[in-house]
Design a protein around this motif. Structure first.
Motif, PDB file in Angstrom:
ATOM      1  N   ALA A  89      23.268 -51.092  34.459  1.00 37.21           N
ATOM      2  CA  ALA A  89      24.648 -50.643  34.299  1.00 37.21           C
ATOM      3  C   ALA A  89      24.883 -49.517  35.292  1.00 37.21           C
ATOM      4  N   VAL A  90      25.554 -49.827  36.394  1.00 39.22           N
ATOM      5  CA  VAL A  90      25.828 -48.813  37.411  1.00 39.22           C
ATOM      6  C   VAL A  90      27.288 -48.399  37.248  1.00 39.22           C
ATOM      7  N   GLY A  91      27.494 -47.303  36.561  1.00 37.05           N
ATOM      8  CA  GLY A  91      28.849 -46.855  36.287  1.00 37.05           C
ATOM      9  C   GLY A  91      28.840 -45.744  35.254  1.00 37.05           C
ATOM     10  N   SER A  92      29.993 -45.513  34.660  1.00 34.19           N
ATOM     11  CA  SER A  92      30.086 -44.473  33.639  1.00 34.19           C
ATOM     12  C   SER A  92      30.190 -45.111  32.255  1.00 34.19           C
ATOM     13  N   GLY A  93      31.048 -44.579  31.392  1.00 31.19           N
ATOM     14  CA  GLY A  93      31.033 -45.027  30.004  1.00 31.19           C
ATOM     15  C   GLY A  93      31.395 -46.478  29.798  1.00 31.19           C
ATOM     16  N   THR A  94      32.425 -46.945  30.488  1.00 32.41           N
ATOM     17  CA  THR A  94      32.889 -48.317  30.277  1.00 32.41           C
ATOM     18  C   THR A  94      31.828 -49.337  30.686  1.00 32.41           C
ATOM     19  N   ILE A  95      31.298 -49.197  31.887  1.00 31.19           N
ATOM     20  CA  ILE A  95      30.275 -50.131  32.373  1.00 31.19           C
ATOM     21  C   ILE A  95      29.038 -50.059  31.479  1.00 31.19           C
ATOM     22  N   THR A  96      28.662 -48.857  31.074  1.00 33.57           N
ATOM     23  CA  THR A  96      27.483 -48.686  30.221  1.00 33.57           C
ATOM     24  C   THR A  96      27.679 -49.377  28.878  1.00 33.57           C
ATOM     25  N   ASP A  97      28.858 -49.199  28.273  1.00 32.91           N
ATOM     26  CA  ASP A  97      29.092 -49.785  26.951  1.00 32.91           C
ATOM     27  C   ASP A  97      29.162 -51.306  27.003  1.00 32.91           C
ATOM     28  N   ILE A  98      29.780 -51.852  28.036  1.00 27.35           N
ATOM     29  CA  ILE A  98      29.815 -53.315  28.173  1.00 27.35           C
ATOM     30  C   ILE A  98      28.398 -53.854  28.291  1.00 27.35           C
ATOM     31  N   THR A  99      27.604 -53.220  29.135  1.00 18.74           N
ATOM     32  CA  THR A  99      26.230 -53.678  29.355  1.00 18.74           C
ATOM     33  C   THR A  99      25.368 -53.452  28.111  1.00 18.74           C
ATOM     34  N   ARG A 100      25.609 -52.359  27.421  1.00 13.20           N
ATOM     35  CA  ARG A 100      24.874 -52.067  26.182  1.00 13.20           C
ATOM     36  C   ARG A 100      25.045 -53.193  25.168  1.00 13.20           C
ATOM     37  N   PHE A 101      26.291 -53.644  25.007  1.00 12.37           N
ATOM     38  CA  PHE A 101      26.561 -54.706  24.038  1.00 12.37           C
ATOM     39  C   PHE A 101      25.977 -56.038  24.506  1.00 12.37           C
ATOM     40  N   VAL A 102      26.112 -56.314  25.798  1.00 13.87           N
ATOM     41  CA  VAL A 102      25.595 -57.579  26.337  1.00 13.87           C
ATOM     42  C   VAL A 102      24.085 -57.661  26.161  1.00 13.87           C
ATOM     43  N   THR A 103      23.377 -56.587  26.459  1.00 12.15           N
ATOM     44  CA  THR A 103      21.915 -56.633  26.368  1.00 12.15           C
ATOM     45  C   THR A 103      21.439 -56.723  24.920  1.00 12.15           C
ATOM     46  N   LEU A 104      22.285 -56.272  23.991  1.00 10.66           N
ATOM     47  CA  LEU A 104      21.940 -56.470  22.581  1.00 10.66           C
ATOM     48  C   LEU A 104      21.921 -57.958  22.256  1.00 10.66           C
ATOM     49  N   GLN A 105      22.777 -58.722  22.929  1.00  9.29           N
ATOM     50  CA  GLN A 105      22.844 -60.160  22.702  1.00  9.29           C
ATOM     51  C   GLN A 105      21.761 -60.917  23.481  1.00  9.29           C
ATOM     52  N   THR A 106      21.467 -60.474  24.699  1.00 11.85           N
ATOM     53  CA  THR A 106      20.527 -61.210  25.549  1.00 11.85           C
ATOM     54  C   THR A 106      19.078 -60.813  25.321  1.00 11.85           C
ATOM     55  N   GLY A 107      18.867 -59.582  24.872  1.00 10.63           N
ATOM     56  CA  GLY A 107      17.500 -59.122  24.654  1.00 10.63           C
ATOM     57  C   GLY A 107      16.783 -58.655  25.900  1.00 10.63           C
ATOM     58  N   GLY A 108      17.467 -58.616  27.026  1.00  9.20           N
ATOM     59  CA  GLY A 108      16.833 -58.180  28.262  1.00  9.20           C
ATOM     60  C   GLY A 108      16.711 -56.670  28.343  1.00  9.20           C
ATOM     61  N   ALA A 109      15.958 -56.189  29.326  1.00  9.72           N
ATOM     62  CA  ALA A 109      15.840 -54.752  29.552  1.00  9.72           C
ATOM     63  C   ALA A 109      17.208 -54.187  29.939  1.00  9.72           C
ATOM     64  N   PHE A 110      17.437 -52.935  29.602  1.00 10.87           N
ATOM     65  CA  PHE A 110      18.726 -52.283  29.837  1.00 10.87           C
ATOM     66  C   PHE A 110      18.461 -50.946  30.517  1.00 10.87           C
ATOM     67  N   ILE A 111      18.923 -50.819  31.757  1.00 14.37           N
ATOM     68  CA  ILE A 111      18.728 -49.600  32.536  1.00 14.37           C
ATOM     69  C   ILE A 111      20.095 -49.036  32.902  1.00 14.37           C
ATOM     70  N   SER A 112      20.298 -47.757  32.625  1.00 20.13           N
ATOM     71  CA  SER A 112      21.554 -47.086  32.924  1.00 20.13           C
ATOM     72  C   SER A 112      21.413 -46.274  34.209  1.00 20.13           C
ATOM     73  N   VAL A 113      22.375 -46.475  35.121  1.00 25.58           N
ATOM     74  CA  VAL A 113      22.426 -45.691  36.364  1.00 25.58           C
ATOM     75  C   VAL A 113      23.815 -45.052  36.405  1.00 25.58           C
ATOM     76  N   PRO A 114      23.977 -43.879  35.812  1.00 27.79           N
ATOM     77  CA  PRO A 114      25.309 -43.267  35.706  1.00 27.79           C
ATOM     78  C   PRO A 114      25.878 -42.889  37.072  1.00 27.79           C
ATOM     79  N   THR A 115      27.185 -43.028  37.203  1.00 23.85           N
ATOM     80  CA  THR A 115      27.865 -42.592  38.422  1.00 23.85           C
ATOM     81  C   THR A 115      28.754 -41.381  38.174  1.00 23.85           C
ATOM     82  N   ALA A 116      28.869 -40.939  36.932  1.00 22.45           N
ATOM     83  CA  ALA A 116      29.655 -39.750  36.608  1.00 22.45           C
ATOM     84  C   ALA A 116      29.154 -39.174  35.292  1.00 22.45           C
ATOM     85  N   PRO A 117      29.121 -37.835  35.168  1.00 19.25           N
ATOM     86  CA  PRO A 117      28.730 -37.213  33.889  1.00 19.25           C
ATOM     87  C   PRO A 117      29.942 -37.113  32.980  1.00 19.25           C
ATOM     88  N   SER A 118      30.433 -38.258  32.526  1.00 18.45           N
ATOM     89  CA  SER A 118      31.769 -38.311  31.920  1.00 18.45           C
ATOM     90  C   SER A 118      31.794 -38.544  30.417  1.00 18.45           C
TER      91      SER A 118
END
Length: 414
Positions: A89-118
Motif C-alpha cells: 500500500a503506497v499511499g496514505s490513509g485511503t490507499i492503506t485502508d483499501i489494501t488492509r481490507f483486501v489483504t484480509l480477504q486474500t490472506g497475502g502479506a500486507f506492507i504499508s509504505v506511507p506517503t504522508a503522516p496524515s
C-alpha cells in the motif's frame, strides 16, 4: 498485545523494504497506489523492486477522489491476478485502508509504505469504510511491515501533515469521552492504553512548531505518534478509545458530503476542528456544580421517541435504517432507564469534572492546531454554518454510546 509489525522510519526506506523482501522470500507484489502517491513514491518503489528482479503488478486507482468504499475494494480484488502476492500500500490513509481490507480477504502479506503522516490508521486493526454512503467500521488487519520514508513524508502537502497532527490532537477529547463512557455507560476502559494515547498526544504537542515547519524531527515525532496511536487501538481491539465526539462530527460531515456529492475533506482536519468544539463543552462542564447539573438533567427529561425518530430521519436521510438500529437502546429507554442514567451522571459528577479538568481550554486546542498548520474553524474547513448546526444536533445518533455530544444534550449545554 497484538504482534508488532516491522517498523522503519527514516531515510532510504525503499532500501529497507528491499532487504525485508529478500529476508522473507517475497518476490511477487501487487502495488496499490493512486496517481499522486505513485508520483510521490510508488514509481520509485516499483522501479527498485523490478530492478531487483521482483514481479510487480501495479494497481493504480483512478478518479478525482478515491475513497474507501465497496467499489474500490472490488476493483483492487478484480485487478489482482494471484492470491500469493504480497500487497504494497503506497499511499496514505485511503490507499492503506483499501489494501488492509483486501489483504484480509486474500490472506497475502500486507506492507504499508506511507506517503504522508496524515492518519493514525497505519497500524489500526479496523477499516473505516463507506458502505452505501454511510461511514462504518469494517474489519481489517495490521500490516506486516511499515516503511516510512522521512524525505517523502516531509515533502507531502502540508495539509496532510496537519491532518495527521489533528488526528492525534483529537485524543484530548476522545480519551475524555472514553473515560466518560466507562463511568456512566458500558464502555470498557484500559488505563495503560489511555496513558499511551496521552504520551503520543504529548509528543505531537511538544513538537507542534517543528511539525508546522515539516522538519525531520517534527515529522518523525508525528509519524511515531500516529503509529503508536494505531497500536493502542490494535491492542484494545476496537477504535473506540480514539474516536469520541469529535469523530462523530467528522463522520457526520463525511457522510453528508458524500450524500450531497460535495468534495471530501481530510479526516484529521475535521477531527481537529471537532476537538476544539468539544473542548468548549468540556469547559462548561468543568464550571458546572453538581446541583446545577441535577437541575439541568431534571429539566431535560427523557427525549420523546417520536421526536427522536424524526430527528434521525431529518439528520440521517441517507442512513435511516442503520441509525435507527444503532439507537435502539435509547429509543426503547423508558423513564426509569433514563432516570438511572441521570443518576449515574450525578453519582460520578466529581469524576466527570476531573475528566473535564484534563481537557484543555478551546483556545489551547486552537493554538496547537494553528502551530501545526491546520484549520481551526468550520469555515476554514470549507463547511457551511448549517453543517455545524446539524452535526451538533444529529452526529451523536451514529453510535450507541454516551459521549460528550449526548451528555451536552442531557445537560442542555449550548
Amino acid at each position: 498485545m497484538v504482534p508488532r509489525p516491522h517498523i522503519y522510519i527514516g531515510s532510504r526506506a525503499v532500501d529497507q523494504l528491499l532487504r525485508y523482501a529478500s529476508a522473507r522470500g517475497l518476490s511477487r507484489f501487487s502495488l496499490v497506489a493512486d496517481a499522486n502517491t505513485y508520483a510521490a513514491l510508488g514509481g520509485r518503489v516499483e522501479a527498485e523492486l523490478r530492478s531487483a528482479g521482483h514481479d510487480v503488478r501495479t494497481i493504480l486507482l483512478a478518479g478525482p477522489e478515491v475513497i474507501v468504499d465497496e467499489l474500490q475494494v472490488v476493483d483492487v480484488l478484480l485487478r489482482n491476478d494471484s492470491r500469493d502476492r504480497a500487497f504494497l500500500a503506497v499511499g496514505s490513509g485511503t490507499i492503506t485502508d483499501i489494501t488492509r481490507f483486501v489483504t484480509l480477504q486474500t490472506g497475502g502479506a500486507f506492507i504499508s509504505v506511507p506517503t504522508a503522516p496524515s492518519v493514525d490508521g497505519y497500524t489500526s486493526p479496523i477499516t473505516p469504510m463507506v458502505l452505501r454512503r454511510l461511514k462504518i467500521t469494517g474489519p481489517g488487519r495490521l500490516p506486516d511491515a511499515i516503511f516510512a520514508d522521512l524525505d517523502t513524508l516531509a515533502a507531502a502537502p502540508h495539509k496532510m501533515i496537519a491532518s495527521g497532527a489533528g488526528d492525534v490532537i483529537a485524543k484530548w477529547t476522545s480519551t475524555a469521552d472514553w473515560r466518560l463512557g466507562s463511568l456512566i455507560w458500558t464502555d470498557r476502559f484500559d488505563e495503560a492504553i489511555a496513558r499511551r494515547f496521552t504520551a503520543a498526544l504529548n509528543q505531537v504537542v511538544d513538537h507542534a512548531d517543528e511539525i508546522g515547519q515539516a522538519t525531520p524531527a517534527g515529522i518523525r515525532a508525528l509519524m511515531e505518534a500516529l503509529i503508536e496511536a494505531g497500536l493502542c487501538m490494535a491492542d484494545f481491539g476496537i477504535s473506540m478509545p480514539a474516536s469520541g465526539s469529535e469523530h462523530l462530527l467528522s463522520h457526520f460531515w463525511e457522510s453528508r458530503l458524500l450524500y450531497e456529492e460535495r468534495p471530501a475533506l481530510l479526516h484529521g482536519a475535521k477531527v481537529g476542528v471537532g476537538t476544539s468544539l468539544i473542548a468548549r463543552y468540556w469547559q462548561q462542564v468543568r464550571g458546572m456544580s453538581r446541583d446545577e447539573a441535577a437541575r439541568r438533567l431534571t429539566a431535560s427529561g427523557l427525549p420523546d421517541r417520536e421526536g427522536e425518530v424524526a430527528n434521525i430521519r431529518a439528520g440521517w436521510p441517507f442512513a435511516v435504517d442503520q441509525v435507527l438500529g444503532e439507537q435502539k437502546v435509547f429509543l426503547d429507554m423508558d423513564e426509569a432507564g433514563y432516570r438511572a442514567l441521570c443518576d449515574r451522571v450525578l453519582e460520578h459528577w466529581d469524576d466527570i469534572q476531573a475528566i473535564a479538568a484534563e481537557v484543555p481550554a478551546p483556545d489551547t486546542v486552537i493554538d496547537t492546531l494553528r502551530r501545526v498548520g491546520g484549520p481551526t474553524t468550520v469555515a476554514e474547513l470549507g463547511l457551511a454554518p448549517r453543517d455545524l448546526e446539524d452535526a451538533l444536533a444529529y452526529a451523536h445518533y451514529l453510535r450507541s454510546r454516551v459521549p460528550m455530544l449526548r451528555l451536552r444534550r442531557m445537560l442542555q449545554i449550548n
